[in-house]
Design a protein around this motif. Structure first.
Motif, PDB file in Angstrom:
ATOM      1  N   TRP A 244      30.644 -43.289  18.463  1.00 21.66           N
ATOM      2  CA  TRP A 244      31.802 -43.956  17.916  1.00 21.66           C
ATOM      3  C   TRP A 244      31.719 -44.405  16.643  1.00 21.66           C
TER       4      TRP A 244
ATOM      5  N   TYR B  86      28.204 -47.286  39.062  1.00 21.14           N
ATOM      6  CA  TYR B  86      28.702 -46.351  38.315  1.00 21.14           C
ATOM      7  C   TYR B  86      28.498 -44.814  38.514  1.00 21.14           C
TER       8      TYR B  86
ATOM      9  N   ASN C 271      27.743 -41.376  40.416  1.00 16.74           N
ATOM     10  CA  ASN C 271      28.139 -40.892  41.825  1.00 16.74           C
ATOM     11  C   ASN C 271      27.826 -39.488  41.594  1.00 16.74           C
TER      12      ASN C 271
ATOM     13  N   LEU D 222      30.386 -37.646  39.439  1.00 18.40           N
ATOM     14  CA  LEU D 222      29.997 -38.292  37.834  1.00 18.40           C
ATOM     15  C   LEU D 222      28.718 -37.623  37.186  1.00 18.40           C
TER      16      LEU D 222
ATOM     17  N   ILE E 202      30.261 -33.780  30.235  1.00 16.81           N
ATOM     18  CA  ILE E 202      31.618 -33.029  29.754  1.00 16.81           C
ATOM     19  C   ILE E 202      31.993 -34.037  28.661  1.00 16.81           C
TER      20      ILE E 202
ATOM     21  N   PRO F 148      33.901 -35.479  24.970  1.00 18.97           N
ATOM     22  CA  PRO F 148      34.897 -35.450  24.056  1.00 18.97           C
ATOM     23  C   PRO F 148      34.607 -34.731  22.833  1.00 18.97           C
ATOM     24  N   THR F 149      35.773 -33.962  22.420  1.00 16.42           N
ATOM     25  CA  THR F 149      35.509 -32.917  21.208  1.00 16.42           C
ATOM     26  C   THR F 149      34.665 -33.554  20.110  1.00 16.42           C
ATOM     27  N   PHE F 150      34.945 -34.662  19.684  1.00 16.68           N
ATOM     28  CA  PHE F 150      34.210 -35.377  18.508  1.00 16.68           C
ATOM     29  C   PHE F 150      32.762 -35.485  18.857  1.00 16.68           C
TER      30      PHE F 150
ATOM     31  N   PHE G  91      43.633 -40.792  17.647  1.00 17.35           N
ATOM     32  CA  PHE G  91      43.702 -39.533  18.411  1.00 17.35           C
ATOM     33  C   PHE G  91      43.319 -39.619  19.800  1.00 17.35           C
ATOM     34  N   ALA G  92      42.141 -40.611  20.084  1.00 21.63           N
ATOM     35  CA  ALA G  92      41.630 -40.689  21.531  1.00 21.63           C
ATOM     36  C   ALA G  92      42.684 -40.946  22.591  1.00 21.63           C
TER      37      ALA G  92
ATOM     38  N   ALA H 173      37.499 -42.860  26.697  1.00 16.55           N
ATOM     39  CA  ALA H 173      36.698 -43.957  26.113  1.00 16.55           C
ATOM     40  C   ALA H 173      37.428 -43.930  24.661  1.00 16.55           C
TER      41      ALA H 173
ATOM     42  N   LEU I  47      37.117 -48.561  27.853  1.00 23.50           N
ATOM     43  CA  LEU I  47      37.316 -47.920  28.645  1.00 23.50           C
ATOM     44  C   LEU I  47      38.819 -47.728  29.189  1.00 23.50           C
TER      45      LEU I  47
ATOM     46  N   THR J  63      42.639 -30.809  18.316  1.00 20.67           N
ATOM     47  CA  THR J  63      42.280 -32.041  19.033  1.00 20.67           C
ATOM     48  C   THR J  63      40.920 -32.441  18.855  1.00 20.67           C
ATOM     49  N   LYS J  64      40.831 -33.847  18.861  1.00 20.41           N
ATOM     50  CA  LYS J  64      39.399 -34.519  18.396  1.00 20.41           C
ATOM     51  C   LYS J  64      38.817 -35.183  19.570  1.00 20.41           C
ATOM     52  N   TYR J  65      39.753 -35.132  20.810  1.00 20.39           N
ATOM     53  CA  TYR J  65      39.065 -35.844  21.971  1.00 20.39           C
ATOM     54  C   TYR J  65      39.436 -35.058  23.042  1.00 20.39           C
TER      55      TYR J  65
ATOM     56  N   ASN K  36      39.833 -31.433  25.556  1.00 20.96           N
ATOM     57  CA  ASN K  36      39.526 -30.180  25.356  1.00 20.96           C
ATOM     58  C   ASN K  36      39.478 -29.553  26.928  1.00 20.96           C
TER      59      ASN K  36
ATOM     60  N   LYS L 228      37.456 -28.682  29.101  1.00 20.08           N
ATOM     61  CA  LYS L 228      36.555 -29.134  30.160  1.00 20.08           C
ATOM     62  C   LYS L 228      36.863 -30.395  30.506  1.00 20.08           C
ATOM     63  N   LEU L 229      37.043 -31.308  29.331  1.00 18.06           N
ATOM     64  CA  LEU L 229      37.483 -32.616  29.500  1.00 18.06           C
ATOM     65  C   LEU L 229      38.756 -32.958  30.448  1.00 18.06           C
TER      66      LEU L 229
ATOM     67  N   GLY M 298      37.082 -33.186  33.312  1.00 18.11           N
ATOM     68  CA  GLY M 298      35.907 -34.187  33.454  1.00 18.11           C
ATOM     69  C   GLY M 298      36.616 -35.758  33.574  1.00 18.11           C
TER      70      GLY M 298
ATOM     71  N   ILE N  83      37.055 -37.461  36.663  1.00 15.92           N
ATOM     72  CA  ILE N  83      35.899 -37.864  37.489  1.00 15.92           C
ATOM     73  C   ILE N  83      35.613 -39.274  37.145  1.00 15.92           C
ATOM     74  N   LEU N  84      35.782 -40.286  37.916  1.00 15.03           N
ATOM     75  CA  LEU N  84      35.603 -41.452  37.620  1.00 15.03           C
ATOM     76  C   LEU N  84      34.580 -42.228  38.106  1.00 15.03           C
ATOM     77  N   PRO N  85      33.947 -43.251  37.367  1.00 13.25           N
ATOM     78  CA  PRO N  85      32.767 -43.938  37.832  1.00 13.25           C
ATOM     79  C   PRO N  85      33.265 -44.770  39.116  1.00 13.25           C
TER      80      PRO N  85
END
Lengths: 283, 283
Positions: free
Chosen positions: A193, A259, A261, A264, A270, A272-274, B59-60, B221, B229, B257-259, B261, B263-264, B267, B270-272
């Protein structure tokens, strides 16, 4: 008397948090080491005023530096940790039963001494007979090393001052040479970021790719680190971190985590695009 | 003359950033609305001192509130946005070609007026003939509404004051009733890193599950939001956001998009482990 500590994320932005007590403040030959008590994060370790570790969320960083690589490798027996004097990384490495030997190379012995006093739940792992602590410059250690390792984990401070070389090609070359032929190197590599860090992250990716056949980045949400999103870069000679059989290995191991698993493990890769754009990787 | 703005994440922690110029400062009937210039984030919108929107990373948040739901629904034609007066959410909804009608219900007309002046790249979307802006209380609007919607997106402020009801069961019940039989509700639901918010997040999950057959949470994020988060909660009457066919739909649509996509999209769900624990969901 309480005050608010300011932890700069860049010249223009910072995390600030209430400190209710300064538990320790000491100058080592390398840096100012402080431990402060905070209502938000519990005990916090500061090096030259920069937040390194908090009691309440160190798990996010340490689990995510250690477990993805350790589960990707089929037999991680000999492990080298560069940095990580607080022993949070070491603690997670030792959760893996296959580990036979861990060498931890920390520049500043006083970081470990102070951590032993205030984060004993982490530093107690240093008593494990499989562990060797060496207090010296990690860059020099790797350059002169004649041993071979299965896994190298780089748990460094920010890329300024002594840690800068840990983000550079000569260090990666030395790591490559002391890794076994199926070895894996993984490093923490700062926040995508922060625009000022984009060039470094991109260059690390190129440098690692010039050496290793398999280089992949992944992220974790770490609230107290710069801008809350953290990148790790994993460089592997043989094993693919996205291999299908890893999920069942993680489930079988049944580690206590807060955190990481088994799902995960894959989800973290995977991006983010940026972030893909910073890495010059296709989606 | 520059100063540092403090955006509290909880009583004990805050994001602070340099402000080089106050571009606008005005009191609406509901709140103090400010737009400030910052080196870190570009222009920033503050409501009662709380960071709502930044030019450089809006954007995020907006992509992640909008696109997962819009691509999950097979024909998102009629959309209701609750809140979102800055029109960042609206802008992303209108990227979806299937959309025939968007109603945006914002409490505070002055938020949109100020945004029009300082974030024209977002508010220009309000000129689209498919858009109807209604300035009233979203909770009352949904309660009295006789129209039906395919998608409801809740783009609210924090759960204190007027926005509190947007996190409560009666509002979710009203949303359920005005959603078509294959409708989806998605709400922003704050940061799982903040312990004070855990109970709210957990209760929202229970309330949504008492109404909808399919409830799933996902994260993004977002550097300038509390602890970096952010959680979203998606409640669906029919469509599964993890359905396999969504990836190809996303690729075909080829949105800028910038965040987010393709696959995301998967993704993000999928959580911590600690987030799953807050939600009382199995891994």
């Amino acid at each position: 008397m309480s005050y608010w500590h300011i932890d700069y994320q860049s010249k223009y932005q910072a995390l600030t948090f209430e400190v209710t007590e300064v538990l320790k403040s000491i100058q080592s030959p390398y840096q100012k080491i402080e431990v402060v008590e905070t209502p938000a994060y519990g005990k916090v370790l500061l090096l030259d005023g920069d937040l390194m570790l908090t009691e309440k969320d160190e798990f996010a960083y340490h689990e995510m530096l250690v477990h993805p690589t350790m589960f990707t490798h089929s037999h991680p027996q000999k492990i080298l940790i560069i940095g990580g004097g607080d022993c949070g990384t070491l603690t997670r490495v030792l959760q893996h039963k296959m580990v036979e030997k861990v060498v931890l190379v920390e520049l500043d012995e006083m970081v470990t001494q102070v951590s032993q006093e205030y984060f004993p739940q982490l530093v107690s792992s240093a008593q494990d007979p499989r562990v060797e602590l060496i207090f010296t410059d990690g860059i020099k250690y790797v350059h002169n090393c004649t041993d071979k390792y299965d896994v190298i984990l780089v748990d460094s401070t920010d890329p300024i001052g002594p840690a800068e070389g840990l983000f550079r090609l000569p260090f990666f070359q030395d790591c490559y040479h002391i890794l076994e032929e199926d070895g894996i190197l993984c490093l923490q590599s700062e926040s995508p970021w922060i625009p000022e860090l984009a060039e470094l992250i991109s260059q690390v990716n190129l440098d690692l790719k010039s050496l290793f056949p398999l280089v992949k980045a992944y992220v974790a949400a770490i609230q107290t680190y710069q801008a809350g999103l953290w990148l790790f870069q994993l460089a592997s000679k043989k094993y693919n971190p996205l291999s299908n059989d890893i999920e069942s290995k993680i489930k079988e191991a049944d580690l206590k985590t807060k955190y990481y698993n088994s799902k995960l493990h894959y989800g973290a890769f995977i991006l983010p695009t940026f972030v893909n754009e910073i890495l010059n990787e296709p989606l």
